[in-house]
Motif scaffolding. Structure first.
Motif, PDB file in Angstrom:
ATOM      1  N   ARG A  57       0.788  -1.170  -0.050  1.00  0.00           N
ATOM      2  CA  ARG A  57      -0.027   0.014  -0.004  1.00  0.00           C
ATOM      3  C   ARG A  57       0.970   1.239   0.056  1.00  0.00           C
ATOM      4  NH1 ARG A  57      -5.202  -1.281   0.223  1.00  0.00           N
ATOM      5  NH2 ARG A  57      -5.939  -2.994   1.192  1.00  0.00           N
ATOM      6  N   ASN A  58       1.765   1.203   0.731  1.00  0.00           N
ATOM      7  CA  ASN A  58       2.796   2.534   1.002  1.00  0.00           C
ATOM      8  C   ASN A  58       3.647   2.813  -0.633  1.00  0.00           C
ATOM      9  OD1 ASN A  58       4.093   0.304   1.633  1.00  0.00           O
ATOM     10  ND2 ASN A  58       5.732   1.502   2.711  1.00  0.00           N
ATOM     11  N   TYR A  59       3.646   1.826  -1.369  1.00  0.00           N
ATOM     12  CA  TYR A  59       4.170   1.987  -2.679  1.00  0.00           C
ATOM     13  C   TYR A  59       3.316   2.074  -3.837  1.00  0.00           C
ATOM     14  CZ  TYR A  59       8.799   0.924  -0.909  1.00  0.00           C
ATOM     15  OH  TYR A  59      10.007   1.020   0.045  1.00  0.00           O
ATOM     16  N   ARG A  60       1.962   2.098  -3.465  1.00  0.00           N
ATOM     17  CA  ARG A  60       1.127   2.359  -4.758  1.00  0.00           C
ATOM     18  C   ARG A  60       1.212   3.681  -5.111  1.00  0.00           C
ATOM     19  NH1 ARG A  60      -3.633  -1.387  -2.113  1.00  0.00           N
ATOM     20  NH2 ARG A  60      -2.368  -3.031  -2.238  1.00  0.00           N
ATOM     21  N   ASN A  61       0.715   4.162  -6.373  1.00  0.00           N
ATOM     22  CA  ASN A  61       0.810   5.519  -6.848  1.00  0.00           C
ATOM     23  C   ASN A  61       2.163   5.995  -7.292  1.00  0.00           C
ATOM     24  OD1 ASN A  61      -2.051   5.605  -6.942  1.00  0.00           O
ATOM     25  ND2 ASN A  61      -1.917   6.243  -4.646  1.00  0.00           N
ATOM     26  N   LYS A  87      -5.530 -11.818 -13.276  1.00  0.00           N
ATOM     27  CA  LYS A  87      -6.663 -11.923 -12.311  1.00  0.00           C
ATOM     28  C   LYS A  87      -6.791 -10.513 -11.834  1.00  0.00           C
ATOM     29  CE  LYS A  87      -9.761 -13.844  -9.024  1.00  0.00           C
ATOM     30  NZ  LYS A  87      -9.587 -15.160  -7.816  1.00  0.00           N
ATOM     31  N   ALA A  88      -7.753  -9.454 -12.373  1.00  0.00           N
ATOM     32  CA  ALA A  88      -8.022  -8.131 -11.973  1.00  0.00           C
ATOM     33  C   ALA A  88      -8.466  -8.192 -10.366  1.00  0.00           C
ATOM     34  CB  ALA A  88      -8.517  -7.228 -12.855  1.00  0.00           C
ATOM     35  N   SER A  89      -7.890  -7.891  -9.612  1.00  0.00           N
ATOM     36  CA  SER A  89      -8.554  -7.907  -8.161  1.00  0.00           C
ATOM     37  C   SER A  89      -9.291  -6.791  -7.724  1.00  0.00           C
ATOM     38  CB  SER A  89      -7.521  -8.250  -6.927  1.00  0.00           C
ATOM     39  OG  SER A  89      -6.971  -9.357  -6.979  1.00  0.00           O
ATOM     40  N   HIS A  93     -17.884  -2.454  -4.528  1.00  0.00           N
ATOM     41  CA  HIS A  93     -18.705  -2.343  -3.456  1.00  0.00           C
ATOM     42  C   HIS A  93     -17.885  -2.489  -2.278  1.00  0.00           C
ATOM     43  CE1 HIS A  93     -22.523  -3.669  -5.635  1.00  0.00           C
ATOM     44  NE2 HIS A  93     -21.990  -2.792  -6.193  1.00  0.00           N
ATOM     45  N   ASP A  94     -16.602  -2.592  -2.206  1.00  0.00           N
ATOM     46  CA  ASP A  94     -15.669  -2.691  -0.886  1.00  0.00           C
ATOM     47  C   ASP A  94     -14.836  -1.673  -1.240  1.00  0.00           C
ATOM     48  OD1 ASP A  94     -14.253  -3.164   1.070  1.00  0.00           O
ATOM     49  OD2 ASP A  94     -13.845  -5.154   0.755  1.00  0.00           O
ATOM     50  N   PRO A  95     -14.559  -0.533  -0.680  1.00  0.00           N
ATOM     51  CA  PRO A  95     -13.717   0.673  -0.543  1.00  0.00           C
ATOM     52  C   PRO A  95     -12.354  -0.241  -0.117  1.00  0.00           C
ATOM     53  CG  PRO A  95     -15.132   1.320   1.069  1.00  0.00           C
ATOM     54  CD  PRO A  95     -15.792  -0.083   0.431  1.00  0.00           C
ATOM     55  N   ARG A  96     -12.175  -1.007   0.605  1.00  0.00           N
ATOM     56  CA  ARG A  96     -10.959  -1.527   1.198  1.00  0.00           C
ATOM     57  C   ARG A  96     -10.158  -2.560   0.387  1.00  0.00           C
ATOM     58  NH1 ARG A  96     -13.222  -4.609   5.769  1.00  0.00           N
ATOM     59  NH2 ARG A  96     -14.800  -4.735   4.184  1.00  0.00           N
ATOM     60  N   SER A  97     -10.757  -2.893  -0.842  1.00  0.00           N
ATOM     61  CA  SER A  97     -10.415  -3.809  -1.719  1.00  0.00           C
ATOM     62  C   SER A  97      -9.157  -3.462  -2.498  1.00  0.00           C
ATOM     63  CB  SER A  97     -11.295  -4.481  -2.374  1.00  0.00           C
ATOM     64  OG  SER A  97     -11.787  -3.917  -3.343  1.00  0.00           O
ATOM     65  N   TYR A  98      -8.382  -4.283  -3.186  1.00  0.00           N
ATOM     66  CA  TYR A  98      -7.810  -3.627  -4.284  1.00  0.00           C
ATOM     67  C   TYR A  98      -8.396  -2.818  -5.421  1.00  0.00           C
ATOM     68  CZ  TYR A  98      -4.197  -6.550  -1.789  1.00  0.00           C
ATOM     69  OH  TYR A  98      -3.373  -7.121  -1.012  1.00  0.00           O
ATOM     70  N   ASP A  99      -7.719  -2.375  -6.205  1.00  0.00           N
ATOM     71  CA  ASP A  99      -8.235  -1.417  -7.315  1.00  0.00           C
ATOM     72  C   ASP A  99      -8.059  -2.032  -8.604  1.00  0.00           C
ATOM     73  OD1 ASP A  99      -5.714  -0.615  -7.384  1.00  0.00           O
ATOM     74  OD2 ASP A  99      -6.286   1.508  -7.233  1.00  0.00           O
ATOM     75  N   ASP A 152     -16.563   1.808 -12.107  1.00  0.00           N
ATOM     76  CA  ASP A 152     -15.657   2.280 -10.806  1.00  0.00           C
ATOM     77  C   ASP A 152     -16.560   1.598  -9.721  1.00  0.00           C
ATOM     78  OD1 ASP A 152     -13.715   3.237 -12.114  1.00  0.00           O
ATOM     79  OD2 ASP A 152     -13.956   5.148 -11.753  1.00  0.00           O
ATOM     80  N   THR A 153     -17.914   1.907  -9.867  1.00  0.00           N
ATOM     81  CA  THR A 153     -19.043   1.905  -8.577  1.00  0.00           C
ATOM     82  C   THR A 153     -19.304   0.369  -8.428  1.00  0.00           C
ATOM     83  OG1 THR A 153     -19.844   4.060  -9.100  1.00  0.00           O
ATOM     84  CG2 THR A 153     -20.996   2.588  -7.729  1.00  0.00           C
ATOM     85  N   HIS A 154     -19.699  -0.412  -9.552  1.00  0.00           N
ATOM     86  CA  HIS A 154     -20.062  -1.643  -9.448  1.00  0.00           C
ATOM     87  C   HIS A 154     -19.076  -2.937  -9.936  1.00  0.00           C
ATOM     88  CE1 HIS A 154     -23.808  -0.233  -8.322  1.00  0.00           C
ATOM     89  NE2 HIS A 154     -24.115   0.777  -9.453  1.00  0.00           N
ATOM     90  N   GLY A 155     -18.003  -2.351 -10.398  1.00  0.00           N
ATOM     91  CA  GLY A 155     -16.977  -3.302 -10.947  1.00  0.00           C
ATOM     92  C   GLY A 155     -16.739  -4.462 -10.110  1.00  0.00           C
ATOM     93  N   CYS A 156     -15.671  -5.529 -10.647  1.00  0.00           N
ATOM     94  CA  CYS A 156     -15.414  -6.777  -9.532  1.00  0.00           C
ATOM     95  C   CYS A 156     -14.183  -7.253 -10.246  1.00  0.00           C
ATOM     96  CB  CYS A 156     -16.618  -7.515  -9.506  1.00  0.00           C
ATOM     97  SG  CYS A 156     -17.360  -8.036 -10.886  1.00  0.00           S
ATOM     98  N   GLU A 157     -13.743  -8.280  -9.389  1.00  0.00           N
ATOM     99  CA  GLU A 157     -12.711  -9.022  -9.740  1.00  0.00           C
ATOM    100  C   GLU A 157     -12.979 -10.067 -10.744  1.00  0.00           C
ATOM    101  OE1 GLU A 157     -11.543 -12.757  -7.300  1.00  0.00           O
ATOM    102  OE2 GLU A 157     -10.350 -11.089  -6.580  1.00  0.00           O
ATOM    103  N   CYS A 158     -12.331 -10.060 -12.067  1.00  0.00           N
ATOM    104  CA  CYS A 158     -12.250 -10.864 -13.244  1.00  0.00           C
ATOM    105  C   CYS A 158     -10.928 -10.960 -13.601  1.00  0.00           C
ATOM    106  CB  CYS A 158     -13.383 -10.399 -14.175  1.00  0.00           C
ATOM    107  SG  CYS A 158     -12.784  -8.535 -14.701  1.00  0.00           S
ATOM    108  N   ALA A 159     -11.075 -12.132 -14.661  1.00  0.00           N
ATOM    109  CA  ALA A 159      -9.662 -12.221 -15.465  1.00  0.00           C
ATOM    110  C   ALA A 159      -9.760 -11.548 -16.633  1.00  0.00           C
ATOM    111  CB  ALA A 159      -9.916 -13.868 -16.147  1.00  0.00           C
TER     112      ALA A 159
END
Length: 182
Positions: A57-61, A87-89, A93-99, A152-159
């Motif tokens: 997290r501290n190295y993102r962006n 696999k794009a994580s 719906h979960d702001p704590r998850s990966y982007d 952005d709002t409703h997207g989810c993990e997928c290959a």
């Protein structure tokens, strides 16, 4: 470390898989080592599957993953690989998850719209956008501001896959790299 692994069932593979794991890299402190698989599919073409790319997290962006991906794309395209897959994580719906589900499409990775996303649009009363798309893919959805907002709002993990043989995909990849200063 390079080791040969038996073919796994996640992808259609006709030959042994080569596993590449970067050990002890300082670019991803406190994160698992990046793992990639090189394999020849039933299409008799070579592909790369990025099984694990996690940036602390501290190295993102700070563009670490972007730089690594840009180098990987250049090398893979010049070596005539067909695609890079991952696999794009993450989860809108979960702001704590990966982007990853939001980031990878900016580089040109694409996939059919996941069923979970379609179900979420229906639940939110937003499924009318689906009939306006040229194709039922993430890339098609992201061509409009409304589509970007919905993903952005409703997207989810997928290959997802980056087609290294498509001139338009590689052009989009290079444009985005220039946009972020790579």
């Amino acid at each position: 470390t390079i080791s040969c692994q038996p073919a796994w069932s996640t992808y259609l593979v006709t030959s042994p898989v080569i596993k590449l794991e970067t050990a002890g890299t300082p670019l991803y402190p406190d994160s698992p080592n990046p793992i990639r698989y090189l394999y020849r599919g039933f299409d008799n073409q070579w592909h790369i599957y990025n099984a694990l790319i996690i940036v602390a997290r501290n190295y993102r962006n700070n563009k670490i993953a972007s730089i690594a991906l840009a180098r990987q794309v250049d090398l893979a395209a010049s070596a005539d690989f067909k695609s890079i897959q991952l696999k794009a994580s993450g989860d809108g719906h979960d702001p704590r998850s990966y982007d990853g589900y939001k980031v990878w499409p900016k580089f040109g990775f694409d996939a059919p719209l996941p069923q979970m996303f379609i179900d979420r649009l229906s639940t939110a009363g937003q499924s009318s956008i689906l009939s306006t798309l040229k194709s039922q893919t993430i890339a098609s959805l992201l061509k409009t501001d409304r589509g970007k907002h919905l993903w952005d709002t409703h997207g989810c993990e997928c290959a997802m896959e980056l087609d290294l043989r498509s001139g338009s995909v590689l052009s989009r990849f290079k444009s985005y790299c220039e946009e972020i200063g790579l």
